[in-house]
Design a protein around this motif. Structure first.
Motif, PDB file in Angstrom:
ATOM      1  N   PHE A  57       1.131  -1.458   0.174  1.00 47.85           N
ATOM      2  CA  PHE A  57       0.048  -0.245  -0.084  1.00 47.85           C
ATOM      3  C   PHE A  57       0.828   1.279  -0.034  1.00 47.85           C
ATOM      4  O   PHE A  57      -0.229   1.933  -0.387  1.00 47.85           O
ATOM      5  CB  PHE A  57      -0.588  -0.062   1.425  1.00 47.85           C
ATOM      6  CG  PHE A  57      -2.286  -1.047   0.997  1.00 47.85           C
ATOM      7  CD1 PHE A  57      -3.187   0.042   1.480  1.00 47.85           C
ATOM      8  CD2 PHE A  57      -2.216  -1.936   0.675  1.00 47.85           C
ATOM      9  CE1 PHE A  57      -4.317  -0.654   0.621  1.00 47.85           C
ATOM     10  CE2 PHE A  57      -3.311  -2.539   0.123  1.00 47.85           C
ATOM     11  CZ  PHE A  57      -4.610  -2.236   0.691  1.00 47.85           C
ATOM     12  N   VAL A 111      -6.241  -1.537  -5.963  1.00 41.41           N
ATOM     13  CA  VAL A 111      -5.800  -1.673  -4.437  1.00 41.41           C
ATOM     14  C   VAL A 111      -6.238  -3.734  -5.147  1.00 41.41           C
ATOM     15  O   VAL A 111      -6.739  -3.928  -5.787  1.00 41.41           O
ATOM     16  CB  VAL A 111      -5.753  -1.128  -3.110  1.00 41.41           C
ATOM     17  CG1 VAL A 111      -5.462  -0.159  -2.797  1.00 41.41           C
ATOM     18  CG2 VAL A 111      -7.391  -1.265  -2.651  1.00 41.41           C
ATOM     19  N   GLY A 118      -8.447   6.998  -1.891  1.00 38.24           N
ATOM     20  CA  GLY A 118      -7.098   7.124  -0.842  1.00 38.24           C
ATOM     21  C   GLY A 118      -8.068   7.090   0.741  1.00 38.24           C
ATOM     22  O   GLY A 118      -7.007   5.960   1.748  1.00 38.24           O
ATOM     23  N   ALA A 121      -8.551   2.866   0.900  1.00 36.65           N
ATOM     24  CA  ALA A 121      -7.334   1.938   1.528  1.00 36.65           C
ATOM     25  C   ALA A 121      -6.702   2.349   2.388  1.00 36.65           C
ATOM     26  O   ALA A 121      -6.542   1.378   3.307  1.00 36.65           O
ATOM     27  CB  ALA A 121      -6.930   3.278   0.716  1.00 36.65           C
ATOM     28  N   ARG A 125      -6.406  -0.837   5.658  1.00 36.02           N
ATOM     29  CA  ARG A 125      -6.105  -1.279   6.071  1.00 36.02           C
ATOM     30  C   ARG A 125      -6.091  -1.285   7.337  1.00 36.02           C
ATOM     31  O   ARG A 125      -5.544  -2.531   8.424  1.00 36.02           O
ATOM     32  CB  ARG A 125      -4.016   0.162   6.061  1.00 36.02           C
ATOM     33  CG  ARG A 125      -3.731  -0.748   4.606  1.00 36.02           C
ATOM     34  CD  ARG A 125      -3.517  -1.938   3.969  1.00 36.02           C
ATOM     35  NE  ARG A 125      -3.115  -2.492   5.106  1.00 36.02           N
ATOM     36  CZ  ARG A 125      -2.553  -4.208   4.817  1.00 36.02           C
ATOM     37  NH1 ARG A 125      -3.132  -4.012   3.631  1.00 36.02           N
ATOM     38  NH2 ARG A 125      -1.999  -4.897   5.585  1.00 36.02           N
TER      39      ARG A 125
END
Length: 200
Positions: A57, A111, A118, A121, A125
């Protein structure tokens, strides 16, 4: 402690990394081969998978890496070397720096889960290391301590996103059942198909 008025989504990820890093640091020498709730991975492979994910990432956010088959398979890439704690914490720190870059949370990135902004994303995580931290704690007899409000935010994100994933394309096992009064992290783990029984 971060003041609630200045709290940012990246702070959630930093908090998760701190807790999971401590779990990794507490793994005993004879526990790296322990089974985990992820049937194909032992403890070392599980930690390696988290390191690979965080490195991937970070590379994607910087425009230096792309999703390729097998990129997250810890059996194909030994990224832990002789110091798994340094490997985990180093990858975590690097990813936090990448997420704090100007405009990163608003841009689109390809991803493993698809093309996402973003901020999504980042949430991915958070959920990934939260649940794998839960896996690690179960596999090594540790307790994972994460603020409930952080986990509730991850639960809300996960419920909304899972609704958009066709059942035949979901990377997760079917949800399992936990009591209504279960801790938020246990509910998140169950939502993503984790078994209620410890690994053997």
């Amino acid at each position: 402690m971060t003041d609630h008025l200045t709290h940012t989504p990246v702070d959630d990820l930093a908090a998760v990394f701190d807790v999971v890093g401590d779990l990794v640091a507490a793994v005993q020498n004879d526990q790296w081969g322990n089974a985990t709730p992820c049937p194909e991975w032992d403890v070392r492979a599980l930690v390696g998978h988290m390191v690979l994910g965080n490195r991937l990432f970070a590379g994607i956010l910087r425009g230096e890496a792309a999703v390729v088959p097998g990129a997250l398979d810890p059996r194909a890439h030994d990224v832990l070397g002789t110091d798994p704690v340094a490997a985990y914490r180093g990858a975590a720190k690097d990813l936090l720096v990448a997420f704090r870059g100007p405009g990163v949370l608003d841009r689109m990135f390809q991803v493993p889960a698809g093309l996402v902004p973003g901020i999504a994303a980042l949430h991915l995580r958070v959920v990934e290391d939260l649940v794998h931290g839960w896996d690690l704690a179960r596999a090594t007899g540790q307790e994972i301590r994460i603020p409930d409000e952080l986990v509730e935010r991850a639960l809300g994100f996960t419920r909304a996103k899972l609704a958009d994933v066709p059942p035949d394309r979901s990377p997760f096992a079917p949800a399992t059942t936990v009591p209504d009064n279960a801790a938020p992290l246990d509910r998140l783990a169950a939502l993503l198909g984790r078994p209620s029984e410890p690994p053997r």
